[in-house]
Design an enzyme around this catalytic site. Sequence first.
Site, short mmCIF file in Angstrom:
data_model
loop_
_atom_site.label_atom_id
_atom_site.label_comp_id
_atom_site.label_asym_id
_atom_site.label_seq_id
_atom_site.Cartn_x
_atom_site.Cartn_y
_atom_site.Cartn_z
N ARG A 35 33.44 39.51 41.09
CA ARG A 35 32.95 38.66 42.20
C ARG A 35 31.61 39.16 42.75
O ARG A 35 30.81 38.37 43.26
CB ARG A 35 34.00 38.62 43.32
CG ARG A 35 33.74 37.52 44.37
CD ARG A 35 34.92 37.36 45.31
NE ARG A 35 34.77 36.22 46.20
CZ ARG A 35 34.64 36.29 47.53
NH1 ARG A 35 34.63 37.49 48.12
NH2 ARG A 35 34.50 35.21 48.26
N ILE A 61 30.76 30.62 48.86
CA ILE A 61 31.64 31.02 47.76
C ILE A 61 33.02 31.16 48.37
O ILE A 61 33.21 31.86 49.37
CB ILE A 61 31.16 32.34 47.10
CG1 ILE A 61 32.17 32.81 46.04
CG2 ILE A 61 30.91 33.41 48.13
CD1 ILE A 61 31.68 34.03 45.25
N SER A 62 33.99 30.44 47.84
CA SER A 62 35.29 30.30 48.49
C SER A 62 36.01 31.64 48.64
O SER A 62 35.80 32.59 47.87
CB SER A 62 36.18 29.34 47.70
OG SER A 62 35.68 28.03 47.76
N GLN A 63 36.90 31.69 49.61
CA GLN A 63 37.80 32.81 49.83
C GLN A 63 38.59 33.06 48.55
O GLN A 63 39.13 32.13 47.94
CB GLN A 63 38.73 32.45 50.99
CG GLN A 63 39.82 33.44 51.29
CD GLN A 63 40.78 32.90 52.34
OE1 GLN A 63 40.60 31.79 52.84
NE2 GLN A 63 41.79 33.68 52.67
#
Length: 664
Positions: A35, A61-63
């Site tokens: 990530r 950027i999503s959880q």
Amino acid sequence: MEKLIKYDKAAFINLLKSRGIRDDAVLKAMATVPREKFVGVHLLEFAYDDSPLPIEEGQTISQPYIVALMAEALQLEPNDRVLEIGTGSGYAAAVLSKVAREVYTIERHQSLALQAETRLKQLKYDNVHVLCGDGTLGWPEHAPYEGIVVAAGGPEAPRSLIEQLAIGGRLVIPTGPSTREQTLLRITRINHEEVEIEELGAVRFVPLIGEEGWEEMEEEIRPRLKKIPITKPQPVSELIEKAALHIPSIESVDLSSLMKRIGDARIVLLGEASHGTAEFYQMRARITQELIQHKGFRFVAVEADWPDAAQIDHFVRDTRLEPTQETTFSRFPTWMWANVQVLEFVKWLRHYNERFKNTDNRVGFYGLDLYSLYSSINSVINYLEGIDAETAAIARRRYGCLTPWEADPATYGAVAMTGKHKSCEEEVVAMLNELMKKRLTYAEQDGRRFLDAVSNARLVKNAEQYYRIMYMGSRESWNFRDNHMFETLTSLLDFHGPEARAVVWEHNSHIGDAAATDMGARGEINVGHLCRKKFGDSAYLIGFGTHTGTVAAASDWGAPMEIKTVRPSHPDSYERLCHESGLNAFMLPLQDRRHRVVKELSRPRLERAIGVIYRPETELQSHYFNASLPRQFDEYIWFDETRAVDALGPEAGIGMPETFPFGL
């Protein structure tokens, strides 16, 4: 800078597991995809925090949990083709590329699409294909797709995306009437005309902009006028109603199907959502009677102190050789076991045991807890005085170290930790070892009396340590206590032989698997978790719950018992879903992970736990926690409205019996 940051991938994956992510392929992908390669340099230290992070063009950027949840919801197979709407940084597409054969992803911002395409190529994600365009229209050239995932919230599911699903394909998308109120849906295409829609929970995403989404304007985002009818998802409460097995009454319910589900399990753990609800005790008693009568269970082990339970064991097996004035269940909270519901069960058990001439064949009743430090000391000394006077004198001298603190053992723990009083650890360990060295000699004379003595000696050793470590933190003391209860349970199984089967009565927080709750995320274990770890499918865990009613509880530790009103369950809780099923009482099997109701209930929700203390005024903060019910229990038993237990002894009301007859 990046090389200087050490990322704890194991903790990252454990966090996802604690929140309910179970798909091995998804977890492996989340562990594999870096990530940190998808975030800005200034955000590298937060790369593995479970939170969304900003990227260019006002996007995020999503959880990580949401990325994993949506990937798991797609239910992908290795040869599937996936369409993603909302490429963003490319992180989610990279995760999907490790689960599916081909990933097609669309981003409406040209700068983001180019950055993501370049990044994915550099990182060798060669099965990801990027397109800049209107994601609401899909990518029909490569349709149909087994899975479509949308990383933005729309007013409804775009018809174009539904039409590009393969038959049996799944579309996972957040939708809602505004950009602030969204529900994550899984839409499965049944055939060319029908879809099935499931609600996966409340979420918050950036808006889905496009021809079949929201219209972007300078000052506001508003929905397109075009409306597409979508089948309303079936409420989870309706799924519960269909899957539940109704309990007409505790006395009349047919438990044959439950016995079949329990099968050959060696340990059946029966919980409770409070320590003061009559129906929980009555139903546990009814199930236990069935297990004893029809499956040959040998003993009941409860969340009570060993010496108190030993008095009950003498009563139900009729082994008291002489009268005793020893009080039973005299410490707070007395009502937890000194109540009419327990009295009725132990009287039944005594009557059942009368059929066995040999007292060793009679069903036993044992305590697992460790609070009876001084009662256990007296039991060990009394045992030794009748069998080995010399060793009894040694025990009296060694245990004398703890004598000054009999009125308040917690104070001993405090002063021992500060060094103002020497620890008694060496003495209590030596006493247990002394008993174990002579176990063959002692056990030959009376195996059960030796079991009682050595169990009390083990309790003294563990209680001494417990009172010392309770000042180190709640996790350490909780884990030590549950390890003690599990150790006592396994020693009882060993004593009764390899074919012995046990029923355990404890609170849900002890018998439900801690790994499926917030407890696991805090590093806590419990009896249920340890049983699953050691016995696997041979342990069957049953939880209990209620919506409202009354409960016997105190406002503070050591305070008088009160009959308190249980507040109606929280709207976001498992209890509220059960209440909305409309059934007054039921059993709900949870083992079949393929069953739709089990899938729906697997997403973590709030669950209530009332102990001996109940504070309705702070209920959400003090009595609710997050859990995944099907991972926590194998079965769940529900009573919509319940009442308080009927206390005996000093807590008894007018007209109630004052004492237990067990020691008389």
